[in-house]
Design an enzyme around this catalytic site. Sequence first.
Site, PDB file in Angstrom:
ATOM      1  N   ARG A  91      82.742  38.267  25.185  1.00 36.67           N
ATOM      2  CA  ARG A  91      82.033  38.945  24.087  1.00 36.67           C
ATOM      3  C   ARG A  91      80.960  39.891  24.633  1.00 36.67           C
ATOM      4  O   ARG A  91      80.722  40.958  24.084  1.00 36.67           O
ATOM      5  CB  ARG A  91      81.420  37.938  23.112  1.00 36.67           C
ATOM      6  CG  ARG A  91      82.443  37.159  22.322  1.00 36.67           C
ATOM      7  CD  ARG A  91      83.381  38.089  21.530  1.00 36.67           C
ATOM      8  NE  ARG A  91      84.450  37.357  20.915  1.00 36.67           N
ATOM      9  CZ  ARG A  91      85.720  37.327  21.345  1.00 36.67           C
ATOM     10  NH1 ARG A  91      86.076  38.011  22.411  1.00 36.67           N
ATOM     11  NH2 ARG A  91      86.640  36.646  20.719  1.00 36.67           N
ATOM     12  N   GLU A  94      82.797  42.784  25.798  1.00 37.20           N
ATOM     13  CA  GLU A  94      83.191  43.552  24.617  1.00 37.20           C
ATOM     14  C   GLU A  94      82.032  44.422  24.115  1.00 37.20           C
ATOM     15  O   GLU A  94      82.231  45.574  23.732  1.00 37.20           O
ATOM     16  CB  GLU A  94      83.641  42.580  23.517  1.00 37.20           C
ATOM     17  CG  GLU A  94      84.134  43.233  22.258  1.00 37.20           C
ATOM     18  CD  GLU A  94      84.599  42.203  21.243  1.00 37.20           C
ATOM     19  OE1 GLU A  94      85.645  42.447  20.618  1.00 37.20           O
ATOM     20  OE2 GLU A  94      83.920  41.162  21.065  1.00 37.20           O
ATOM     21  N   SER A 117      67.857  50.017  36.282  1.00 35.11           N
ATOM     22  CA  SER A 117      67.951  49.133  37.440  1.00 35.11           C
ATOM     23  C   SER A 117      68.293  47.708  37.024  1.00 35.11           C
ATOM     24  O   SER A 117      67.779  47.193  36.037  1.00 35.11           O
ATOM     25  CB  SER A 117      66.625  49.128  38.196  1.00 35.11           C
ATOM     26  OG  SER A 117      66.668  48.207  39.259  1.00 35.11           O
TER      27      SER A 117
END
Length: 150
Positions: A91, A94, A117
Amino acid sequence: MTTRAELTEKIIAHKVFNDIKWADVAAAVGQSKEWTTAALMGQISLTKDQIAKVDNAMGINFSDEEVALLMTVPYRGSLPTAVPTDPLIYRLYEVVNVYGTTMKALIEEEFGDGIMSAIDFTMDISRTEDPKGDRVKIVLDGKFLPYKMY
């Protein structure tokens, strides 16, 4: 000879078996729960002093070989596959797949051409209560590094 992956498994098994919370170990080490967990998952090296504090907090009794592994700068990247198969990690993957270009566009609009960073970086994971179901809040705070012209 123990591998770093085997040591990570040992740490996790010991944590689960003894009902130890990452936040408690982090408090003993004097670092955030996010940083401490990443270190004990094999993504950040620790000092001898920090390892001693982990040992005291968890009661693992690390061997000299394990202490050396924990002090070694790791090869970073904790995922066993290019596309994660664990549902929670997938997830997050995703989120980057769907919103990555949006995040990139908005960061570049605000800061210019560069990166966030992951070295000069903090992360905070917390729970927000909600009557419709508690929410996960993840804050990523990284220094902006502009690309250098030369």
